[in-house]
Design an enzyme around this catalytic site. Structure first.
Site, PDB file in Angstrom:
ATOM      1  N   ALA A  48      -6.541   6.963  28.451  1.00  0.00           N
ATOM      2  CA  ALA A  48      -7.063   5.761  28.346  1.00  0.00           C
ATOM      3  C   ALA A  48      -7.804   5.485  29.694  1.00  0.00           C
ATOM      4  CB  ALA A  48      -6.209   4.675  28.031  1.00  0.00           C
TER       5      ALA A  48
ATOM      6  N   TYR B 182       0.875  -1.109   0.186  1.00  0.00           N
ATOM      7  CA  TYR B 182      -0.070   0.120   0.157  1.00  0.00           C
ATOM      8  C   TYR B 182       0.968   1.384   0.072  1.00  0.00           C
ATOM      9  CZ  TYR B 182       0.589   0.817   5.063  1.00  0.00           C
ATOM     10  OH  TYR B 182       1.084   0.909   6.418  1.00  0.00           O
TER      11      TYR B 182
ATOM     12  N   LYS C 260      -9.370   3.713  24.397  1.00  0.00           N
ATOM     13  CA  LYS C 260      -8.513   4.578  24.255  1.00  0.00           C
ATOM     14  C   LYS C 260      -9.112   5.875  23.838  1.00  0.00           C
ATOM     15  CE  LYS C 260      -6.773   1.786  21.279  1.00  0.00           C
ATOM     16  NZ  LYS C 260      -6.090   1.355  20.116  1.00  0.00           N
TER      17      LYS C 260
ATOM     18  N   ASP D 293      -1.049   0.709  17.818  1.00  0.00           N
ATOM     19  CA  ASP D 293      -0.215  -0.712  17.747  1.00  0.00           C
ATOM     20  C   ASP D 293       0.720  -0.760  18.913  1.00  0.00           C
ATOM     21  OD1 ASP D 293      -1.679  -1.566  15.532  1.00  0.00           O
ATOM     22  OD2 ASP D 293      -0.124  -0.908  14.292  1.00  0.00           O
TER      23      ASP D 293
END
Length: 386
Positions: free
Chosen positions: A244, A103, A238, A307
């Site tokens: 969070a 991509y 989150k 991530d």
């Protein structure tokens, strides 16, 4: 092979976390602007689950990535690059027919209207993953199995695989699930994004953004998200710059047996008489709710932060740290990625991160992290008023 054998047991292992999903070669722009105007691109790698594996390995954990790539040069590049971070790639399968996905993206923040991504992943090797062709022994060999909703959107076979892997069964490792809602992947896909709610409710540890819960499920607010996802022992909501919120009702960290116990307990909760209503009532009465503010970060590129947060939280979970510290480690790992151009970077040294995590609330609130902060020799170098 149509799925794991009944009663599949997890053997003794030296692996902390196994991550399954698609990784792709990504082409990063040499300058800002529309894809039509960018003159050249640099090559990198991208993939939510492999990003988590790389970050965990760089942080000193034993991580493995399981995926499927083409028997082509891009597949070679992915496997070699991921392995260079110290990740075990021995269970990656090569597809002789289907290509490795690639991509292109612009340099702007994914959340802005000017951000563009051009995916060439339809019919990729990873989209052919199914319950019939993945190495279950390797997938179940870790203390934690980390999955994401991206895989479920790739094909009907991939969705069937995630349903197999999140099914409650004796000996299942702790299942970590990042919702990772990507609306463009679900257009014309195997099912509506509502299946992400189903998968989240079958996991033990769930990461979900407040914004994506609203977009995917029409649910607003952390408390409402917990009410809709009552089964997981730990739910991490989150909230962007607001930080969070962690709902925890179990999931004891530490030795593998106690982590696996979290999965078995979660499975028992979800299958008990009364179903979701009883589970919701139990979550409401038993949850410890912890809010951890986000850090002030001088952002270079807003990609890969989710991530990295998951990797930091998992790292601290494996180490048996308190919930607040798990979320703080997540924020720090995200800050490391936010202050570099790509999806991956060297995390702060463990003792450096531990010193920052141990700061009192006032000092934590005054932290401001910019490019190069991970190389600092002592915590006080970053403690300054934003």
């Amino acid at each position: 092979m149509s799925g794991p054998a009944a009663g599949t047991a997890v053997a003794a292992t030296t692996t902390d976390v196994v991550c399954l999903g698609e990784s792709m070669v990504t082409f990063l722009p040499s300058q800002p602007g529309r894809l039509a105007d960018v003159p050249s691109f640099g090559r990198g790698i991208g993939g939510a689950e492999s990003n988590v594996a790389c970050a965990l390995a760089a942080a000193g954990h034993r991580a493995a990535w399981v995926g499927r790539v083409g028997a082509d040069g891009f597949g070679d590049h992915l496997v070699e690059t991921i392995a260079s971070y110290g990740v075990d790639t021995s269970a990656v399968r090569r597809d002789p027919v289907r290509p490795t996905g690639i991509y292109f993206r612009t340099a702007t923040d994914r959340g802005t209207d000017t951000h563009e991504v051009a995916y060439y992943r339809a019919g990729s090797a990873a989209s052919a993953m199914s319950p019939a062709n993945v190495p279950y022994e390797e997938l179940f060999a870790g203390r934690v199995l980390h999955l994401s909703g991206i895989t479920a959107a790739l094909s009907g076979d991939c969705l069937a695989l995630l349903r197999e892997l999140t099914a409650a069964r004796p000996g299942r490792p702790l299942v970590s699930f990042d919702v990772n809602h990507r609306p463009h992947l679900w257009r014309g896909g195997p099912a509506d994004a509502s299946v992400l709610l189903e998968l989240a409710r079958r996991a033990d540890l769930v990461f979900v953004g407040e914004d994506e819960a609203e977009e995917a499920w029409g649910i607003v607010g952390a408390e409402a998200i917990r009410a809709a996802v009552p089964e997981p022992a730990v739910l991490v909501v989150k909230r962007g710059s607001a930080g969070a919120t962690v709902f925890a009702s179990g999931l004891r960290p530490g030795p593998r047996s106690s982590i696996a116990g979290g999965a078995e307990n979660a499975g028992a909760r979800s299958s008990s008489a009364g179903g979701a209503e009883n589970a919701a009532a139990e979550a409401e009465s038993a949850d410890t709710v912890t809010h951890v503010p986000a850090l002030h970060v001088d952002v270079v590129a807003a990609v890969g932060a989710g991530d990295a947060f998951a990797a930091g939280f998992l790292s601290a979970t494996l180490r048996g740290l308190p919930v607040r510290d798990r979320a703080r480690h997540g924020h720090l790992m995200a800050a490391a990625v936010l202050t570099v151009p790509g999806d991956l970077t060297e995390p702060p040294a463990r003792d450096h991160a531990d010193r920052l995590v141990a700061l009192d609330d006032d000092a934590w609130g005054r932290l401001r992290l910019g490019p190069g902060w991970t190389a600092a020799d002592r915590a006080s170098e970053e403690v300054r008023t934003p």
